[in-house]
Structures are given as structure tokens and as C-alpha cells.
Motif scaffolding. Sequence first.
Motif, PDB file in Angstrom:
ATOM      1  N   VAL A 181      11.280   0.783   5.994  1.00  0.00           N
ATOM      2  CA  VAL A 181      10.585  -0.586   5.545  1.00  0.00           C
ATOM      3  C   VAL A 181       9.113  -0.438   6.342  1.00  0.00           C
ATOM      4  N   ILE A 182       9.268   0.085   7.530  1.00  0.00           N
ATOM      5  CA  ILE A 182       8.024  -0.129   8.134  1.00  0.00           C
ATOM      6  C   ILE A 182       6.940   0.847   7.380  1.00  0.00           C
ATOM      7  N   SER A 183       7.359   2.176   7.219  1.00  0.00           N
ATOM      8  CA  SER A 183       6.356   2.976   6.865  1.00  0.00           C
ATOM      9  C   SER A 183       5.986   2.869   5.356  1.00  0.00           C
ATOM     10  N   GLU A 184       6.777   1.995   4.562  1.00  0.00           N
ATOM     11  CA  GLU A 184       6.283   1.680   3.156  1.00  0.00           C
ATOM     12  C   GLU A 184       5.336   0.456   3.271  1.00  0.00           C
ATOM     13  N   ALA A 185       5.614  -0.378   4.377  1.00  0.00           N
ATOM     14  CA  ALA A 185       4.764  -1.401   4.540  1.00  0.00           C
ATOM     15  C   ALA A 185       3.394  -0.823   4.946  1.00  0.00           C
ATOM     16  N   GLN A 186       3.412   0.109   5.645  1.00  0.00           N
ATOM     17  CA  GLN A 186       2.042   0.524   6.408  1.00  0.00           C
ATOM     18  C   GLN A 186       1.267   1.072   4.952  1.00  0.00           C
ATOM     19  N   ASP A 187       2.068   1.758   4.308  1.00  0.00           N
ATOM     20  CA  ASP A 187       1.358   2.588   3.146  1.00  0.00           C
ATOM     21  C   ASP A 187       0.575   1.468   2.069  1.00  0.00           C
ATOM     22  N   HIS A 188       1.516   0.200   1.867  1.00  0.00           N
ATOM     23  CA  HIS A 188       1.157  -0.585   1.257  1.00  0.00           C
ATOM     24  C   HIS A 188      -0.124  -1.280   1.715  1.00  0.00           C
ATOM     25  N   LEU A 189      -0.193  -1.557   2.958  1.00  0.00           N
ATOM     26  CA  LEU A 189      -1.358  -2.361   3.309  1.00  0.00           C
ATOM     27  C   LEU A 189      -2.543  -1.475   3.394  1.00  0.00           C
ATOM     28  N   SER A 190      -2.457  -0.063   3.704  1.00  0.00           N
ATOM     29  CA  SER A 190      -3.295   1.013   3.598  1.00  0.00           C
ATOM     30  C   SER A 190      -4.112   1.111   2.205  1.00  0.00           C
ATOM     31  N   LEU A 191      -3.093   0.759   1.283  1.00  0.00           N
ATOM     32  CA  LEU A 191      -3.713   0.671  -0.103  1.00  0.00           C
ATOM     33  C   LEU A 191      -4.293  -0.486  -0.451  1.00  0.00           C
ATOM     34  N   VAL A 192      -3.671  -1.620  -0.555  1.00  0.00           N
ATOM     35  CA  VAL A 192      -4.204  -3.262  -0.652  1.00  0.00           C
ATOM     36  C   VAL A 192      -5.540  -3.286  -0.030  1.00  0.00           C
ATOM     37  N   PHE A 193      -5.721  -3.000   1.172  1.00  0.00           N
ATOM     38  CA  PHE A 193      -6.815  -3.450   1.905  1.00  0.00           C
ATOM     39  C   PHE A 193      -7.837  -2.202   2.279  1.00  0.00           C
ATOM     40  N   HIS A 194      -7.786  -1.144   1.101  1.00  0.00           N
ATOM     41  CA  HIS A 194      -8.353   0.201   1.515  1.00  0.00           C
ATOM     42  C   HIS A 194     -10.002  -0.138   1.570  1.00  0.00           C
ATOM     43  N   ARG A 195     -10.126  -0.948   0.921  1.00  0.00           N
ATOM     44  CA  ARG A 195     -11.715  -1.044   0.837  1.00  0.00           C
ATOM     45  C   ARG A 195     -12.420  -2.035   2.010  1.00  0.00           C
ATOM     46  N   PHE A 196     -11.670  -2.678   2.542  1.00  0.00           N
ATOM     47  CA  PHE A 196     -12.085  -3.356   4.004  1.00  0.00           C
ATOM     48  C   PHE A 196     -11.843  -2.392   5.035  1.00  0.00           C
ATOM     49  N   LEU A 197     -10.683  -1.618   4.996  1.00  0.00           N
ATOM     50  CA  LEU A 197     -10.570  -0.592   6.122  1.00  0.00           C
ATOM     51  C   LEU A 197     -11.329   0.526   6.093  1.00  0.00           C
ATOM     52  N   SER A 198     -12.063   0.807   5.050  1.00  0.00           N
ATOM     53  CA  SER A 198     -13.023   2.059   5.127  1.00  0.00           C
ATOM     54  C   SER A 198     -14.442   1.212   5.016  1.00  0.00           C
ATOM     55  N   LYS A 199     -14.644  -0.029   5.319  1.00  0.00           N
ATOM     56  CA  LYS A 199     -16.006  -0.571   5.742  1.00  0.00           C
ATOM     57  C   LYS A 199     -16.659  -0.488   4.616  1.00  0.00           C
TER      58      LYS A 199
END
Length: 483
Positions: A181-199
Motif C-alpha cells: 500500500v505504501i509503495s504504491e502510494a509513494q509511486d503515485h505521488l512521485s508521478l502526480v506531483f513530479h513537476r513540483f518535485l523536480s522544481k
Amino acid sequence: MTDEIELTPEPKILIESLRDIGYSFESALADVIDNSITANASTINIMALPVNDSFKVAILDDGNGLDRESLLRAMRLGSSNPRDERAIGDLGRFGLGLKTASFSQCRRLTVVSRRDGQTSAFTWDLDTVVRENSWSVLERTDYNEIFGYDTLPENGTLVLWEKVDRLTGGNGSGRVDYDRVISEAQDHLSLVFHRFLSKEKGTPNLNISFNGCGLEPLDPFNMSNDATQASPEEIVCTGVTLRSFTLPHISTYADKAAYERYGLRGGYLRNQGVYLYRAKRLIIFGTWFGLAKKTALTQLTRVKIDIGTDQDETWKIDVKKVSAQMPEIVRKRVKTLIQAIGAPSRKVYSRRGARLTSPDVYPIWTRSENGEKTTYGINMEHPLVRAFGNELDDSLRNRFNSLMAFIGSMLPTEALFYDISNNADAVESQRLSHDDFATNARTFYAAIMQFKDEEGAIESMRSIEPYRSRWNETLSALGIEEL
């Protein structure tokens, strides 16, 4: 004459219905994070942990925080008008996301917010709402009893989920594969907010950690890879921009795991299509909006469409921000582009297919077109096939030719189509054993030496399969040392 009769919704009935809008665990988390981004948070910490035989989820941010009256208003269902004009970076819309996303996962929602040294806290307890049949929240002052409160920043907000029954059962203590559950959530958030996380330029400076692990951006277009093909960005209509990408083929990766990472959950075939961003936040991905079928030939194609928050009404963005309807003006434009959009992906696979049937590479299979039909058969002029046939007497040669014709007529087209459509990269030919490969390499070399010199024969074999991909074995079988 008509009379107006007020029909107030039954709290205990409506609150249970609101839980079934359709959030997943990861999409519910993403909706809460939207509020943190809107509040100008630069750091978001998520804790999802079993605590005292139950599962708790805490989302903390260092955003602006809310005073008591603002927090109380935010706890109201429908706290903002979806028709109101939104600020450019405001990721909310209905004033429902925080509550409905949380209720979809838990029966007890607590929000603590601190602003200018003043702390406020309120709790929605759905069991209390049902028992008392009343839209009543609990004001909290026992801050130290609230999980995660001790890590609340000087200004910021804590969203706490307790009684997480959708994951863990009625009492919040059921058995769950938390790692998955946590791994899938981490991957999802890394994808959904990738443009924010990549600055990315134009996005807030954002860091998200999940159980102490900092999330890395997962760019679905793999733009850092030189082999990714990208079209110029174009304006489809006012407020809508589009750019298409063809991702690199598996053969360009040294590491299969890296290739699979960019395939995302479900793989390339499933995740081809449009990636729709609202204010640079990914809301929908892996769909052609009914404009094209998902096929193996276009599985490397992904299309980025950017819209602003002023497009919500036009695109009919839903409460969960996971559903939308493409406006007709955009559909018409995308429909005319769809063939060109998919062309680079088709080229990647068609080019590989061409090597199998080009007359310059001694194909074992022939391909012919007759009207709307395409026919494949065994190439009886292939040097190996012809050399073997020439060693037979007339009777055996006729039987051999009949056998080859029979095998050629039994090409498993339906099974191949099914397998390639589902996962083209997982389909491969049976590998020749070392001894069989060596025998065939020597026979092929001897056959083409009848009309080529030694250098020409070697260069031909270097460029065709199966010798090209097993070149060292080929040289060894021929007893040749390459300088």
C-alpha cells in the motif's frame, strides 16, 4: 399556489454515501496534498504507520496555516463555491476534497492548524455523526493527545486519519500488506506531483517525504533520456497546450528495471495516451479519451496536455480530480493529430519489424500483400533452407517443401496478436542452443560464400539476426578472430 418544503439531508445517511465517491488510498492522499500546495507549503511529511494495533495516517505541511474561524469554515462540507474564480496555483475546487478524500479512507478526521502562534483543532467523527444524526464537529484542545502534533511546524497544518477502516477493516486493526500500500502510494505521488518535485520552472519549491523517505520525481515522459522523442509544444486552443512524446525502446536501456520504471504500474501498453495536467498537477493519465485504441504499436506514445484552473468547467473536472471530459474543440484538434502523434512510436516498432522481412537481410519469413490481406510464409530461398533442400533427393525434397509449406501456414496469428497487444516487449523467439546456433552459423556462412567473398559474407552476417546479437558466438563458430 405552490409551497416550498425544506428537505434537509439525513446526516447519518449522507455521510456514509459520501464515503463511496471512489477514491483510492493514493488518490485521497494526493487530494489532501493539493490543499497543502495551495497553502504555499514547501515541505510535506506523510506518516502512515501502525500505532497501538491500529493504522494512522498523518499529513503535515509548513504552509500558511489557518486561524480558528478559517479552519472551522474549511471543515464544513462544501466550504467553497466551485464556480468562483481560482487563483492560478489553487489546486482545490469544490471545497469537498479534504473531507471526502479523508472520509473515503477513515471514520475519524482531525485537522490541526497553527498560524501566528495560535493553534486550532477540530475532529469529524463519523460514528458520532451517525449516532447523533447531526453535522457536528468536535473542537479539540487536547493537542498533545493528537498523533503527530509534536512535529507540527510554527506555521502549518496537520491532517490526521484514524479508524482507517477502508484499509484495515471496521475497527482499524485488520491485516493489510502495508508495504505494498505504501509503495504504491509513494509511486503515485512521485508521478502526480513530479513537476513540483523536480522544481520545474513556474511550480512551487516542494519536497515530500513519506515515512522519512524523500520522494523523487517520476517523469512519465523520461525527458532526461536522450532517446526520448518530443514534438514542439503547441497551443491547441486558448488555455490548452499539447506536446507529444515517444519513449525510448527497451533496447536503448542498459538496465531493464529502469525501462520498467517508466512503464509505470501496469506497463507501457496500459499507460499510453493523454497525460492531463491541471495547474501542472497530473490529474488523469493513460487514456485516449475514446479517440484511439491502445495498441502495441503506440504503446510508447504519451501526450502531455496542460490546462489551468480556469478550464475546470470546460473540462468538467470531477471532485476527485481523476475524471474529465475533453472539450469538443480539443477533441477535434487531437483527433486530427492522433495519427501523427502515434507515428514515431509505430516507427520504433515497425523499423524493428522491417529487419525481419527486408530482402537484404535473408529473412526466414516472407511477407506479401494482396489487396487488404497480408500473408506470411517461410522463405524457401533462405540460404539455410535452400542448402538443406539441395542435399535431398527429389522425393525427400518434395516432402520437405510440403512440410515447410505446412509449417508456414500454421503461423499462430491470433496468439501473436493477443500477446503483442498485451505486452509487445515480453514476446520473443525461442533461443537456439549454443550447438544448434554454431551449426547453423557455419551452414549459413558456407551457403552465402557461394556468391560472396569472405569479407562480404562476414559483413552480411554481422548485420542480421540471429548472428548480429550473438556476434562473438558467430565468430567462434566460424573459427575467426576479429581484429
